[in-house]
Enzyme design. Structure first.
Site, short mmCIF file in Angstrom:
data_model
loop_
_atom_site.label_atom_id
_atom_site.label_comp_id
_atom_site.label_asym_id
_atom_site.label_seq_id
_atom_site.Cartn_x
_atom_site.Cartn_y
_atom_site.Cartn_z
N THR A 1 0.85 -1.20 0.00
CA THR A 1 0.00 0.00 0.00
C THR A 1 0.88 1.25 0.00
OG1 THR A 1 -0.04 0.13 2.42
CG2 THR A 1 -1.78 -1.15 1.38
N ARG B 1 -7.48 5.75 5.96
CA ARG B 1 -7.63 5.14 7.29
C ARG B 1 -8.03 3.67 7.18
NH1 ARG B 1 -10.04 8.74 12.15
NH2 ARG B 1 -8.43 10.34 12.21
N LYS C 1 -0.65 -14.15 15.80
CA LYS C 1 -1.50 -15.18 16.42
C LYS C 1 -1.44 -16.48 15.63
CE LYS C 1 -6.26 -16.20 17.79
NZ LYS C 1 -7.62 -15.68 18.04
N HIS D 1 27.87 6.37 47.44
CA HIS D 1 26.77 5.51 47.87
C HIS D 1 25.45 6.25 47.95
CE1 HIS D 1 29.58 2.31 48.41
NE2 HIS D 1 30.22 2.91 49.38
N ASN E 1 16.83 9.39 58.03
CA ASN E 1 16.77 10.74 58.58
C ASN E 1 18.02 11.50 58.18
OD1 ASN E 1 14.25 10.71 60.00
ND2 ASN E 1 15.19 9.47 61.61
#
Length: 510
Positions: free
Chosen positions: A31, A61, A135, A271, A412
């Site tokens: 196409t 489309r 598939k 680290h 913390n």
């Protein structure tokens, strides 16, 4: 005669592939632009609309959405009822499909692309053909990667057909192709519509296989997720070997810290925690500030910089054992110096680029946590003074610097600064006093015991950190505030002559 349907956006190698198929006695259906290209190269092509006896409609489309196409792809050739249906409807088998999809990702990555333009690049016929062929892999060869042309032709030449093993592999690649394509579309729509989905998909594309993970017994790979300009994956490696798993983790943190600062800034990191951050009016002084913050921990660490590396700076950097240096550019003579260390990884990354990464994904056993990236920028207008003593504008700037550094330290977290340099970092402790002790003792041991600033990533539940800090020369504290016992810390500061401000925002980092 066997049939091959070819319809591709990426036409790399397609002419040569089609010629091989013609020589192998395949009829080619095609196409649009693919058909024109093949005909321009004197390759016999049957137009899909001629084959189906159905015109292309809706501005192209609808071209391949037809029983002549999908019957030919999906028919089970060992099923008598399928064979009878094919005969009754005059449908021939299609043996090979070569399809890649409309350039949706390329379209949305173009600046100025509108929503309607993006939607128009959502391929419908392509994914449908790919899924039908994949598939029915036992009978149809599905090609979605132009790199597979050579393998397919080789097997057809040698055996007259592709093997079941190859068909299975190509089927897997086909379903991955459509899954990735749909993920890009859904993520684009999520971002455009600001939608919180019940399911979340993200595309991770293999960048390279790493030598090992955090430890030598762990396998690891690096996958690219987004096209983010300010990504370590876009850095140019000017010297040294491949980055390791831990290098990548650390370097990513280092460049994120660097992004907090506009003035010449150096980040020393080890680290995933900064061991030193320094800002100054020139990059050499900034580096010295960062290095002097902790000249011990930086051994084997990373230095990231937001200014060009000069020869003078390179000479200083070469005095240290470093894993990585990251900077936006390097003078030629600076590179000569740095390249004398063959294992030193020298990375070039434009630090003026903005990061487009807005979501942070962290895996947990059986799932993932997804949150917004902490991009909150602290400004003067967000700060409120909590104590009777009010800091000067210059002191506010120093406190903002301290909080920007603290934001990138594991919780913390307590950070001690002097001017615009860290002098003590307390990271990842189980209680805030423990983090404060580490940071304060380090500062004291290195001669910093007056006019210090303390930043905390979260509020003080008690006044213990304030009282401890006063013994080490801290005169300014910046913290989020919001504790039900804020008044205790405020009272302690007022009694001890410490200026304290609240930001109203915490920066936990786990």
């Amino acid at each position: 005669m066997k049939k091959a349907l070819i319809s591709v956006s990426d036409k790399t190698g397609i002419v040569e592939f089609a010629k091989e198929l013609i020589n192998l006695d395949y009829e080619i259906l095609s196409t649009g632009g693919t058909k024109r290209l093949l005909e321009e190269n004197n390759i016999a092509v049957t137009k899909v609309s001629d084959y189906t006896k159905s015109p292309e409609i809706l501005d192209g489309r609808v071209k391949t959405l037809h029983p002549m196409i999908h019957g030919g792809l999906l028919a089970l050739r060992n099923n008598p009822s399928h064979l009878e249906a094919m005969k009754e409807n005059n449908i021939d088998f299609i043996d090979l499909v070569c399809v890649n999809l409309y350039p949706f990702v390329e379209t949305i990555n173009k600046e100025g692309t509108t929503f309607d333009e993006a939607i128009e690049q959502i391929d419908i016929g392509g994914p449908t053909m790919i899924r039908s062929a994949a598939k029915n892999y036992k009978y149809v060869t599905t090609i979605t990667d132009n790199d597979d042309f050579i393998r397919v032709v080789k097997e057809i030449k040698e055996h007259g057909e592709t093997s079941l093993e190859l068909k299975k592999e190509l089927s897997l690649k086909a379903f991955l192709k459509t899954a990735v394509y749909d993920s890009y579309i859904s993520n684009y729509l999520i971002n455009e519509l600001v939608y919180n989905p019940k399911t979340f998909t993200k595309v991770f594309e293999l960048d390279n296989q790493l030598r090992y993970g955090e430890n030598p017994h762990q396998e690891a790979s690096l996958y690219k997720m987004d096209n983010d300009d300010y990504s370590l994956l876009n850095a140019e490696i000017l010297n040294g070997k491949q980055l390791s798993y831990n290098n990548i983790q650390d370097a990513n943190v280092a460049i994120n810290i660097l992004k907090e600062f506009k003035e010449p800034t150096a980040v020393a990191l080890k680290h995933m925690n900064p061991c030193g951050i320094g800002s100054s009016n020139n990059i050499l002084d900034a580096f010295n500030l960062a290095y002097n913050s902790d000249p011990v921990s930086i051994f084997g660490g990373i230095i990231s910089l937001n200014q060009k590396v000069t020869k003078a700076l390179a000479l200083e950097l070469n005095k240290i054992f470093l894993e990585i240096i990251i900077a936006p550019s390097y003078d030629d003579d600076a590179l000569v110096e740095l390249k004398t260390k063959k294992n030193l990884r020298v990375l070039k990354l434009d630090t003026t680029k903005s990061s487009s990464t807005t979501k942070q994904i962290v895996t947990v056993n059986g799932g993932a946590l997804i949150q917004d990236v902490d991009q909150l920028e602290l400004t003067k207008s967000m700060i409120t003074t909590a104590t009777t003593l009010t800091p000067t504008d210059n002191e506010i700037e120093e406190m903002i610097f301290a909080m920007k550094a603290c934001k990138h330290v594991k919780s913390n977290a307590i950070v001690i600064t002097k001017g615009t340099a860290t002098v003590g970092v307390g990271a990842g402790q189980m209680n805030r006093v423990g983090a404060a002790l580490i940071a304060l003792n380090w500062a004291k041991e290195h001669g910093h015991n007056e006019e210090l600033t303390l930043a905390s990533d979260a509020f003080f539940p008690f006044d213990d950190v304030v009282k401890l800090a006063s013994k080490y020369g801290v005169t300014k504290i910046i913290q989020p505030g919001g504790s039900i016992r804020d008044k205790d810390s405020i009272k302690a500061c007022n009694e001890l002559g410490i200026k304290m401000v609240f930001t109203g925002n915490r920066h936990f980092k786990h």
